[in-house]
Design a protein around this motif. Structure first.
Motif, short mmCIF file in Angstrom:
data_model
loop_
_atom_site.label_atom_id
_atom_site.label_comp_id
_atom_site.label_asym_id
_atom_site.label_seq_id
_atom_site.Cartn_x
_atom_site.Cartn_y
_atom_site.Cartn_z
N THR A 62 -27.94 -47.15 27.68
CA THR A 62 -26.51 -47.32 27.30
C THR A 62 -25.76 -46.05 27.07
OG1 THR A 62 -27.23 -49.75 26.72
CG2 THR A 62 -24.91 -48.93 26.37
N THR A 63 -26.27 -45.09 26.44
CA THR A 63 -25.55 -44.00 26.19
C THR A 63 -25.50 -43.07 27.49
OG1 THR A 63 -27.81 -42.88 25.55
CG2 THR A 63 -26.41 -43.75 23.85
N ASP A 64 -26.34 -43.32 28.32
CA ASP A 64 -26.21 -42.52 29.78
C ASP A 64 -24.98 -43.27 30.44
OD1 ASP A 64 -28.41 -40.79 29.39
OD2 ASP A 64 -29.61 -42.59 29.54
N ALA A 65 -24.86 -44.58 30.53
CA ALA A 65 -23.85 -45.31 31.02
C ALA A 65 -22.55 -44.88 30.57
CB ALA A 65 -24.19 -46.76 31.09
N LEU A 66 -22.54 -45.05 29.06
CA LEU A 66 -21.32 -44.56 28.52
C LEU A 66 -20.97 -43.00 28.76
CD1 LEU A 66 -22.29 -46.02 24.98
CD2 LEU A 66 -20.18 -46.64 26.30
N ALA A 67 -21.48 -42.34 28.95
CA ALA A 67 -21.40 -40.82 29.29
C ALA A 67 -20.88 -40.77 30.71
CB ALA A 67 -22.58 -39.83 29.21
N VAL A 68 -21.46 -41.63 31.47
CA VAL A 68 -20.79 -41.58 33.02
C VAL A 68 -19.41 -42.35 32.77
CG1 VAL A 68 -20.89 -42.69 35.16
CG2 VAL A 68 -23.01 -41.79 34.26
N MET A 69 -19.17 -43.35 32.23
CA MET A 69 -17.72 -44.14 32.27
C MET A 69 -16.67 -43.43 31.21
SD MET A 69 -18.66 -46.07 34.46
CE MET A 69 -16.74 -46.87 34.39
N ASP A 70 -17.49 -42.54 30.38
CA ASP A 70 -16.39 -41.67 29.46
C ASP A 70 -15.44 -40.77 30.39
OD1 ASP A 70 -17.04 -42.85 27.10
OD2 ASP A 70 -18.26 -41.22 26.23
N GLU A 71 -15.96 -40.31 31.56
CA GLU A 71 -15.19 -39.75 32.54
C GLU A 71 -14.32 -40.53 33.16
OE1 GLU A 71 -17.85 -37.48 35.23
OE2 GLU A 71 -19.27 -37.25 33.48
N ASP A 72 -14.27 -41.67 33.16
CA ASP A 72 -13.19 -42.70 33.88
C ASP A 72 -11.66 -42.11 33.10
OD1 ASP A 72 -11.34 -44.54 34.69
OD2 ASP A 72 -12.83 -46.08 34.42
N PRO A 73 -10.74 -41.96 34.14
CA PRO A 73 -9.32 -41.59 33.39
C PRO A 73 -8.75 -42.63 32.70
CG PRO A 73 -9.31 -40.96 35.88
CD PRO A 73 -10.71 -41.75 35.49
N PHE A 74 -9.01 -44.04 32.83
CA PHE A 74 -8.68 -44.95 32.14
C PHE A 74 -9.11 -44.98 30.72
CE2 PHE A 74 -8.19 -48.70 35.57
CZ PHE A 74 -6.89 -47.91 35.72
N HIS A 75 -10.53 -44.70 30.63
CA HIS A 75 -10.85 -44.28 29.37
C HIS A 75 -10.56 -43.08 28.74
CE1 HIS A 75 -13.79 -44.42 25.90
NE2 HIS A 75 -14.29 -43.01 26.20
N ARG A 76 -10.52 -41.99 29.30
CA ARG A 76 -10.14 -40.41 28.90
C ARG A 76 -8.78 -40.58 28.49
NH1 ARG A 76 -10.14 -37.66 33.59
NH2 ARG A 76 -7.99 -38.06 33.59
N GLU A 77 -7.71 -41.21 28.99
CA GLU A 77 -6.28 -41.43 28.59
C GLU A 77 -6.10 -42.51 27.46
OE1 GLU A 77 -4.46 -38.87 29.48
OE2 GLU A 77 -5.95 -37.99 30.57
N GLY A 78 -7.05 -43.34 27.10
CA GLY A 78 -7.00 -44.21 26.17
C GLY A 78 -5.97 -45.44 26.67
N VAL A 79 -6.15 -45.90 27.63
CA VAL A 79 -5.13 -46.99 28.15
C VAL A 79 -5.96 -48.50 28.25
CG1 VAL A 79 -3.76 -45.44 29.37
CG2 VAL A 79 -5.63 -46.67 30.50
N LEU A 80 -7.31 -48.50 28.07
CA LEU A 80 -7.94 -49.65 27.97
C LEU A 80 -7.80 -50.40 26.92
CD1 LEU A 80 -11.27 -48.45 29.65
CD2 LEU A 80 -9.46 -49.73 30.76
N ALA A 81 -7.77 -51.68 26.77
CA ALA A 81 -7.58 -52.47 25.65
C ALA A 81 -8.84 -52.66 25.00
CB ALA A 81 -6.84 -53.90 26.14
N GLY A 82 -9.98 -52.70 26.03
CA GLY A 82 -11.58 -53.08 25.51
C GLY A 82 -12.19 -52.51 26.93
N ARG A 83 -13.46 -52.11 26.22
CA ARG A 83 -14.54 -51.67 27.12
C ARG A 83 -16.06 -52.17 26.54
NH1 ARG A 83 -16.19 -45.40 28.78
NH2 ARG A 83 -16.97 -45.63 26.57
N ASP A 84 -16.72 -52.93 27.21
CA ASP A 84 -18.10 -53.22 27.01
C ASP A 84 -19.21 -52.77 27.99
OD1 ASP A 84 -19.91 -54.37 25.45
OD2 ASP A 84 -19.74 -56.42 26.42
N ILE A 85 -20.07 -51.97 27.82
CA ILE A 85 -20.90 -51.47 28.62
C ILE A 85 -22.57 -51.96 28.23
CG2 ILE A 85 -22.12 -49.73 29.87
CD1 ILE A 85 -19.27 -48.27 29.56
N ARG A 86 -23.04 -52.75 29.07
CA ARG A 86 -24.34 -53.45 28.84
C ARG A 86 -25.43 -53.34 29.86
NH1 ARG A 86 -22.30 -59.12 27.03
NH2 ARG A 86 -24.40 -59.68 27.32
N PRO A 87 -26.69 -53.03 29.50
CA PRO A 87 -27.57 -53.08 30.40
C PRO A 87 -27.56 -54.45 31.10
CG PRO A 87 -28.82 -52.22 28.24
CD PRO A 87 -27.19 -52.84 28.09
#
Length: 95
Positions: A62-87
């Motif tokens: 999961t930490t690998d998936a989080l690292a990938v998705m941390d690059e998403d502009p939506f996450h990077r700019e803090g505009v998501l109301a929530g994010r859940d990443i699961r195997p």
């Protein structure tokens, strides 16, 4: 391969989502070109959320998936109301 389901929730009426959408889609297109993106898109129930399916190398965590998705502009700019990443285990699939 190891799969991950990424659920995004969007805040109601936040114009930053609209402004960042082209950059977000470029990010997803890059993941697709790299072979990491299986599918993505919004839910159509009007509740402001989306699903992104990632395919990472065998043994990814999961930490690998989080690292990938941390690059998403939506996450990077803090505009998501929530994010859940699961195997995720696609027992019956076409992937």
């Amino acid at each position: 391969m190891t799969y991950f389901a990424c659920h995004y929730s969007y805040p109601d009426g936040d114009e930053r989502i609209v402004a960042l959408r082209p950059e977000h889609r470029e990010f997803l297109a890059r993941l697709k070109d790299e072979g990491a993106l299986v599918a993505s898109g919004p839910y159509v129930d009007g509740r402001g959320s989306a699903l992104i399916i990632l395919r990472l190398p065998e043994g990814a965590e999961t930490t690998d998936a989080l690292a990938v998705m941390d690059e998403d502009p939506f996450h990077r700019e803090g505009v998501l109301a929530g994010r859940d990443i699961r195997p995720w285990n696609p027992v019956l699939s076409i992937f």
